[in-house]
Design a protein around this motif. Structure first.
Motif, PDB file in Angstrom:
ATOM      1  N   UNK A  25       0.836  -1.202   0.000  1.00  0.00           N
ATOM      2  CA  UNK A  25       0.000   0.000   0.000  1.00  0.00           C
ATOM      3  C   UNK A  25       0.874   1.256   0.000  1.00  0.00           C
ATOM      4  N   UNK A  26       1.923   1.249   0.803  1.00  0.00           N
ATOM      5  CA  UNK A  26       2.827   2.394   0.876  1.00  0.00           C
ATOM      6  C   UNK A  26       3.513   2.637  -0.466  1.00  0.00           C
ATOM      7  N   UNK A  27       3.937   1.575  -1.138  1.00  0.00           N
ATOM      8  CA  UNK A  27       4.568   1.715  -2.457  1.00  0.00           C
ATOM      9  C   UNK A  27       3.588   2.263  -3.482  1.00  0.00           C
ATOM     10  N   UNK A  28       2.330   1.814  -3.411  1.00  0.00           N
ATOM     11  CA  UNK A  28       1.309   2.315  -4.329  1.00  0.00           C
ATOM     12  C   UNK A  28       1.091   3.807  -4.104  1.00  0.00           C
ATOM     13  N   UNK A  29       1.041   4.235  -2.843  1.00  0.00           N
ATOM     14  CA  UNK A  29       0.851   5.655  -2.546  1.00  0.00           C
ATOM     15  C   UNK A  29       2.048   6.488  -2.993  1.00  0.00           C
ATOM     16  N   UNK A  30       3.258   5.938  -2.856  1.00  0.00           N
ATOM     17  CA  UNK A  30       4.451   6.646  -3.321  1.00  0.00           C
ATOM     18  C   UNK A  30       4.411   6.814  -4.837  1.00  0.00           C
ATOM     19  N   UNK A  31       4.013   5.765  -5.545  1.00  0.00           N
ATOM     20  CA  UNK A  31       3.878   5.855  -6.997  1.00  0.00           C
ATOM     21  C   UNK A  31       2.825   6.895  -7.368  1.00  0.00           C
ATOM     22  N   UNK A  32       1.703   6.895  -6.670  1.00  0.00           N
ATOM     23  CA  UNK A  32       0.645   7.878  -6.940  1.00  0.00           C
ATOM     24  C   UNK A  32       1.148   9.307  -6.752  1.00  0.00           C
ATOM     25  N   UNK A  33       1.930   9.537  -5.698  1.00  0.00           N
ATOM     26  CA  UNK A  33       2.495  10.873  -5.466  1.00  0.00           C
ATOM     27  C   UNK A  33       3.417  11.288  -6.605  1.00  0.00           C
ATOM     28  N   UNK A  34       4.233  10.354  -7.071  1.00  0.00           N
ATOM     29  CA  UNK A  34       5.156  10.676  -8.159  1.00  0.00           C
ATOM     30  C   UNK A  34       4.431  10.897  -9.478  1.00  0.00           C
ATOM     31  N   UNK A  35       3.392  10.124  -9.741  1.00  0.00           N
ATOM     32  CA  UNK A  35       2.589  10.334 -10.949  1.00  0.00           C
ATOM     33  C   UNK A  35       1.928  11.709 -10.880  1.00  0.00           C
ATOM     34  N   UNK A  36       1.381  12.032  -9.718  1.00  0.00           N
ATOM     35  CA  UNK A  36       0.743  13.338  -9.529  1.00  0.00           C
ATOM     36  C   UNK A  36       1.735  14.472  -9.782  1.00  0.00           C
ATOM     37  N   UNK A  37       2.939  14.347  -9.248  1.00  0.00           N
ATOM     38  CA  UNK A  37       3.965  15.379  -9.444  1.00  0.00           C
ATOM     39  C   UNK A  37       4.358  15.488 -10.915  1.00  0.00           C
ATOM     40  N   UNK A  38       4.478  14.355 -11.597  1.00  0.00           N
ATOM     41  CA  UNK A  38       4.826  14.357 -13.017  1.00  0.00           C
ATOM     42  C   UNK A  38       3.775  15.095 -13.840  1.00  0.00           C
ATOM     43  N   UNK A  39       2.526  14.801 -13.581  1.00  0.00           N
ATOM     44  CA  UNK A  39       1.448  15.462 -14.321  1.00  0.00           C
ATOM     45  C   UNK A  39       1.424  16.956 -14.004  1.00  0.00           C
TER      46      UNK A  39
END
Length: 95
Positions: A25-39
């Motif tokens: 779950x923590x890894x998924x949230x980290x990926x989501x944060x990075x995707x959000x920052x990229x966009x």
């Protein structure tokens, strides 16, 4: 009285009964944060809540997205309804 170990995800305070699920779950949230920052860095004018939803959606569906990129784009649409539920589950867990 029995004692039960629980794992807390510090990103959204979700509780898990096993370490593997908490780390996933923590890894998924980290990926989501990075995707959000990229966009956010590359597309102007996207609302912050929409950015977060997009990041969570793509992170939750990362396996389907990877298979779609490898030549099966129809998979993204086949699982669209269940992905919306997953994003709602994450948001309710954060509340």
């Amino acid at each position: 009285m029995a004692v039960k170990a629980m794992w807390l995800c510090d990103r959204d305070d979700s509780m898990f009964s096993d370490k593997k699920s908490a780390e996933e779950h923590d890894k998924m949230l980290e990926l989501a944060e990075n995707i959000t920052a990229l966009i956010e860095q590359n597309i102007e004018g996207v609302d912050e809540s929409a950015l977060e939803e997009i990041g969570l959606l793509l992170a939750r569906r990362r396996d389907v997205l990877a298979r779609a990129c490898k030549g099966k784009p129809e998979l993204l649409l086949q699982e669209e309804e269940s992905a919306g539920d997953n994003v709602a589950d994450i948001k309710s867990a954060k509340a």
